[in-house]
Design an enzyme around this catalytic site. Structure first.
Site, PDB file in Angstrom:
ATOM      1  N   LYS A 117      36.351  39.167  19.894  1.00  0.00           N
ATOM      2  CA  LYS A 117      37.448  39.201  18.915  1.00  0.00           C
ATOM      3  C   LYS A 117      38.600  39.933  19.594  1.00  0.00           C
ATOM      4  CE  LYS A 117      39.128  38.471  14.780  1.00  0.00           C
ATOM      5  NZ  LYS A 117      39.524  37.126  14.324  1.00  0.00           N
ATOM      6  N   ASP A 177      35.237  34.107  15.065  1.00  0.00           N
ATOM      7  CA  ASP A 177      35.441  33.301  13.853  1.00  0.00           C
ATOM      8  C   ASP A 177      35.487  31.811  14.205  1.00  0.00           C
ATOM      9  OD1 ASP A 177      37.826  33.850  15.192  1.00  0.00           O
ATOM     10  OD2 ASP A 177      38.988  34.305  13.397  1.00  0.00           O
ATOM     11  N   ASP A 190      21.737  33.845  13.265  1.00  0.00           N
ATOM     12  CA  ASP A 190      21.224  33.357  11.970  1.00  0.00           C
ATOM     13  C   ASP A 190      21.850  31.996  11.655  1.00  0.00           C
ATOM     14  OD1 ASP A 190      19.716  35.662  11.541  1.00  0.00           O
ATOM     15  OD2 ASP A 190      20.274  35.785   9.417  1.00  0.00           O
ATOM     16  N   TYR A 245      26.020  48.906  16.345  1.00  0.00           N
ATOM     17  CA  TYR A 245      24.653  49.250  15.944  1.00  0.00           C
ATOM     18  C   TYR A 245      24.279  50.657  16.393  1.00  0.00           C
ATOM     19  CZ  TYR A 245      22.859  44.753  14.273  1.00  0.00           C
ATOM     20  OH  TYR A 245      22.603  43.629  13.542  1.00  0.00           O
ATOM     21  N   ASP A 288      24.040  38.914  16.217  1.00  0.00           N
ATOM     22  CA  ASP A 288      23.146  38.948  15.054  1.00  0.00           C
ATOM     23  C   ASP A 288      23.572  37.878  14.046  1.00  0.00           C
ATOM     24  OD1 ASP A 288      21.208  39.957  13.207  1.00  0.00           O
ATOM     25  OD2 ASP A 288      22.849  40.935  12.134  1.00  0.00           O
TER      26      ASP A 288
END
Ligand code: IPM
Ligand code: MG
Length: 383
Positions: free
Chosen positions: A207, A239, A267, A157, A263
């Protein structure tokens, strides 16, 4: 007279004064924040808290008025507050303007200016809303309750370099994902401490099978864990975490992860709980706490009085929890949301095609529940 440096005045355990800046923002932002302000005023009356509320512009709203998504004046008024409550940012009409002028830049810059690096996103199933979840009951169970701690000021970001370039007519866009050890350490401490207050389990999500950033993240979390021997730490790939959230959400207690993974996962977590509109967040660790629902500005439903204000109202509760001493008022708001849902009231997003109440009605119902709960509490105290 209150001195400027005084955050709040305590008289016999009561906060007399708390200065809040409300950034309504775009889309449904003004509607949902106005319900949260009503709720704050209700708890203020009951618990003797004087809220001084200022409003300032951010996002598309600020671009229209000041030609920038974050005017300096907004930063100044926020920094002079005890806490900031934000609605939502984002307007499709500005989707094609220069990246640094987009409404979302206002949000990223205010996050940076306030300095909070740990974004707490609790995903809790309200029992009465279990049927609004897309998960089958046997998977959801009846006590899904976990906390995502999202690092908020680093990674892709904010990483430099970023931008576009063109070689031989082939355009390229690029961003940089990076973390320093100290950035990971500070947010990891917050997550471990949160786990200590909960069920003492922490899943650090990365990751590390692919990214250097993630390997550094993992090594650092392992080091920080030495200070928290009572917390059971595991490492999961992002994942696999995305999959586990929908196959076994009760696996989780606290999830610690970097900015972009957080983020995306938050959601996903929010819809498990029935709707994106339900989830609050608190950003802590900086000069001034920032409280915002995790959803966006929902321009498609803006101005229709159908948005769900619960995520914003619950964010106001988190604001009292983390930026004031007044825990009882925070609990009163949380209990009132739960009570109104138990009574069967739903906004459109959680009504499953059935009857629903408006944004304003939902706010009023929560205010009524707060008032009734406090009346029954004082009655029982006098008996
Ligand atoms: C969120 C939002 C923001 C983010 C957007 C609006 C910039 O999606 O708070 O989750 O990506 O952080
Ligand atoms: Mg998001």
């Amino acid at each position: 007279m209150l001195s400027a440096s005084c955050k709040f005045v305590l008289i016999r355990g009561k906060i007399l004064f708390m200065k809040i800046t409300v950034l309504e923002g775009d889309g449904i932002g003004p509607e949902i924040t106005s319900e949260a302000v009503k709720v704050l005023q209700a708890v203020g009356n009951i618990y003797d808290i004087n809220f001084e509320i200022s409003y300032a512009a951010i996002g598309g709203d600020a671009i229209r008025k000041f030609d920038t998504p974050l005017p300096q004046e907004t930063i100044d008024v926020c920094l002079a507050s005890d806490a900031v409550l934000l609605g939502a940012v984002g307007v499709p009409e500005f989707d094609t303007i220069a990246p640094e002028k987009r409404p979302e830049q206002g949000l990223l810059k205010i996050r940076k200016a306030l300095g909070g690096f740990a974004n707490l996103r609790p995903a809790k199933i309200y029992k009465s809303l279990a049927d609004a979840s897309p998960l089958r009951p046997e998977i959801l169970g009846n006590n899904t309750d976990f906390l995502i701690v999202r690092e908020l000021l680093g990674s892709i970001y904010f990483g430099e370099p970023r931008g576009y370039e063109e070689n031989d007519g082939n355009r390229k866009g690029y961003n940089t994902m990076s973390y320093t050890v100290s950035e990971v350490e500070r947010v990891a401490h917050i997550a471990f401490q949160a786990a200590q207050k909960r069920n003492k389990r922490l899943a650090s999500v990365d990751k590390a099978n692919v990214l250097e950033t993630s390997r550094l993240w993992r090594e650092t979390v392992i080091n920080v864990a030495k200070s928290y021997p009572d917390v059971k730490l595991e490492h999961l790939y992002v994942d696999a975490t995305a999959m586990m959230l929908v196959t076994n959400p009760n696996h989780f207690d606290v999830i610690l992860t970097e900015n972009m993974f957080g983020d995306i996962l938050s959601d996903e977590a929010s819809v498990l709980t029935g709707s994106l509109g339900m989830l609050p967040s608190a950003t802590i660790g900086g000069k001034v706490g920032l409280y915002e629902p995790i959803h966006g500005s929902a321009p498609d439903i803006a101005g229709q009085n159908i948005a769900n204000p619960c995520g914003t109202i619950a964010s106001a509760a988190m604001m009292l929890r983390f930026s004031s001493e007044y825990q009882e008022a925070a609990t009163a708001i949380e209990n009132a949301i739960e009570k109104v849902l138990e009574q069967g009231y739903r906004t459109k997003d959680i009504a499953r095609g059935g009857e629903f109440v408006s944004t304003v009605e939902m706010g009023e119902l929560i205010v009524k529940a707060i008032t009734e709960n406090s009346a029954s509490r004082s009655n029982s105290q006098t008996v």
